[in-house]
Scaffold this motif. Sequence first.
Motif, PDB file in Angstrom:
ATOM      1  N   PHE A   1       0.839  -1.204   0.000  1.00  0.00           N
ATOM      2  CA  PHE A   1       0.000   0.000   0.000  1.00  0.00           C
ATOM      3  C   PHE A   1       0.872   1.250   0.000  1.00  0.00           C
ATOM      4  CE2 PHE A   1      -2.246   3.342   2.382  1.00  0.00           C
ATOM      5  CZ  PHE A   1      -3.462   3.387   1.726  1.00  0.00           C
ATOM      6  N   ILE A   2       1.901   1.242   0.852  1.00  0.00           N
ATOM      7  CA  ILE A   2       2.800   2.396   0.949  1.00  0.00           C
ATOM      8  C   ILE A   2       3.564   2.591  -0.358  1.00  0.00           C
ATOM      9  CG2 ILE A   2       4.855   3.268   2.146  1.00  0.00           C
ATOM     10  CD1 ILE A   2       3.768   1.758   4.655  1.00  0.00           C
ATOM     11  N   LYS A   3       3.947   1.477  -1.001  1.00  0.00           N
ATOM     12  CA  LYS A   3       4.647   1.550  -2.297  1.00  0.00           C
ATOM     13  C   LYS A   3       3.702   1.943  -3.438  1.00  0.00           C
ATOM     14  CE  LYS A   3       7.792  -2.244  -1.070  1.00  0.00           C
ATOM     15  NZ  LYS A   3       8.107  -3.669  -1.346  1.00  0.00           N
ATOM     16  N   ARG A   4       2.405   1.868  -3.148  1.00  0.00           N
ATOM     17  CA  ARG A   4       1.361   2.158  -4.143  1.00  0.00           C
ATOM     18  C   ARG A   4       1.480   1.262  -5.385  1.00  0.00           C
ATOM     19  NH1 ARG A   4       1.402   7.570  -1.824  1.00  0.00           N
ATOM     20  NH2 ARG A   4      -0.758   8.212  -1.470  1.00  0.00           N
ATOM     21  N   ASN A   5       1.692  -0.047  -5.152  1.00  0.00           N
ATOM     22  CA  ASN A   5       1.750  -0.962  -6.294  1.00  0.00           C
ATOM     23  C   ASN A   5       0.452  -1.745  -6.482  1.00  0.00           C
ATOM     24  OD1 ASN A   5       1.764  -3.064  -4.426  1.00  0.00           O
ATOM     25  ND2 ASN A   5       3.909  -3.599  -4.726  1.00  0.00           N
ATOM     26  N   GLY A   6      -0.542  -1.469  -5.647  1.00  0.00           N
ATOM     27  CA  GLY A   6      -1.865  -2.072  -5.817  1.00  0.00           C
ATOM     28  C   GLY A   6      -2.035  -3.451  -5.215  1.00  0.00           C
ATOM     29  N   GLU A   7      -0.953  -4.075  -4.745  1.00  0.00           N
ATOM     30  CA  GLU A   7      -1.013  -5.469  -4.301  1.00  0.00           C
ATOM     31  C   GLU A   7      -1.299  -5.576  -2.790  1.00  0.00           C
ATOM     32  OE1 GLU A   7       2.578  -7.287  -5.623  1.00  0.00           O
ATOM     33  OE2 GLU A   7       2.113  -6.973  -7.734  1.00  0.00           O
ATOM     34  N   PHE A   8      -2.435  -5.062  -2.386  1.00  0.00           N
ATOM     35  CA  PHE A   8      -2.850  -5.154  -0.986  1.00  0.00           C
ATOM     36  C   PHE A   8      -4.308  -5.576  -0.946  1.00  0.00           C
ATOM     37  CE2 PHE A   8      -2.997  -0.782  -2.520  1.00  0.00           C
ATOM     38  CZ  PHE A   8      -4.311  -0.413  -2.270  1.00  0.00           C
ATOM     39  N   THR A   9      -4.719  -6.143   0.174  1.00  0.00           N
ATOM     40  CA  THR A   9      -6.052  -6.733   0.255  1.00  0.00           C
ATOM     41  C   THR A   9      -6.728  -6.454   1.584  1.00  0.00           C
ATOM     42  OG1 THR A   9      -5.105  -8.812   1.085  1.00  0.00           O
ATOM     43  CG2 THR A   9      -5.473  -8.651  -1.294  1.00  0.00           C
ATOM     44  N   VAL A  10      -8.025  -6.686   1.592  1.00  0.00           N
ATOM     45  CA  VAL A  10      -8.831  -6.752   2.811  1.00  0.00           C
ATOM     46  C   VAL A  10      -9.183  -8.221   3.005  1.00  0.00           C
ATOM     47  CG1 VAL A  10     -11.046  -6.138   3.869  1.00  0.00           C
ATOM     48  CG2 VAL A  10      -9.776  -4.438   2.534  1.00  0.00           C
ATOM     49  N   ASN A  11      -8.933  -8.752   4.186  1.00  0.00           N
ATOM     50  CA  ASN A  11      -9.159 -10.181   4.453  1.00  0.00           C
ATOM     51  C   ASN A  11     -10.163 -10.371   5.588  1.00  0.00           C
ATOM     52  OD1 ASN A  11      -7.019 -10.596   2.657  1.00  0.00           O
ATOM     53  ND2 ASN A  11      -5.526 -10.931   4.277  1.00  0.00           N
ATOM     54  N   ILE A  12     -11.246 -11.082   5.317  1.00  0.00           N
ATOM     55  CA  ILE A  12     -12.227 -11.420   6.351  1.00  0.00           C
ATOM     56  C   ILE A  12     -12.547 -12.907   6.245  1.00  0.00           C
ATOM     57  CG2 ILE A  12     -14.487 -10.941   7.351  1.00  0.00           C
ATOM     58  CD1 ILE A  12     -14.474  -8.230   5.953  1.00  0.00           C
ATOM     59  N   ALA A  13     -12.335 -13.634   7.338  1.00  0.00           N
ATOM     60  CA  ALA A  13     -12.609 -15.073   7.346  1.00  0.00           C
ATOM     61  C   ALA A  13     -13.512 -15.422   8.521  1.00  0.00           C
ATOM     62  CB  ALA A  13     -11.313 -15.863   7.458  1.00  0.00           C
TER      63      ALA A  13
END
Length: 258
Positions: free
Chosen positions: A92-104
Amino acid sequence: MQALLEQVLAVAKEADNVIMDVYGRAFDVTVKIDNSPLTEADKAAHHVILQGLQALSLAYPILSEEDVAGFTGVGQGGRYWLVDPLDGTKEFIKRNGEFTVNIALIENGTPILGVVTAPALGTAYVAAEGVGAFKVEEDGRRHAIQVAGKPSEGATWRVVGSRSHPSPDLAAWLDKLGEHEMLSMGSSLKLCLIAEGKADVYPRLGPTCLWDTGAAHAVIRYAGGRVDTLEGEPLSYANPAEKLNPYFVVWGSQHAQM
């Protein structure tokens, strides 16, 4: 379970919105006690998810990375919510788009429902017991996903690895695996790549926490794959007091690989 899955997806999408609001402007980064980064997006997403899950008719305890102390213990039927409001904060900080929200949703140590959204990519992965595993495209279309299965004899393994957490133990493990190519990816998207058949295996020989894997583990399960410890046992979430996962391998097949 289908109705609950849709409700949880809606909660995750609300978290996506607050995350992208922060993503689109300047933000501060602080460092937690464990030296991991924290942004206002992590905290905002946590509050949105907390409120959303508490509003559901099924009131289970919530274990969130951003409020571990607030977890009251495993609830009735061995169930509890396991949440990472923003997985891949470094991405997220790098702004490369490869981050998620995880709910299990965990039941007796096993993930039986999982929602993984990728806010910057506009996609999501959802799965639940009796429902199956699906990828949700940015336009809302969804299609069933499944793992690719074990590569044929002599084929090149597609190995997915972390952008931010290379492991010194990985080279020896890969030597045993054989011919392979590496695919780099951040956050829980690594597991989702395997779930949709775009990669074959993900060895994680480094530290992770329960909330890093729970949601995507559900997606893997219902797409036909598995997540095992190095001893060959299914990765378990039965003891949330132990926040760290053991080392594990995500396989795009139900059959023994090595």
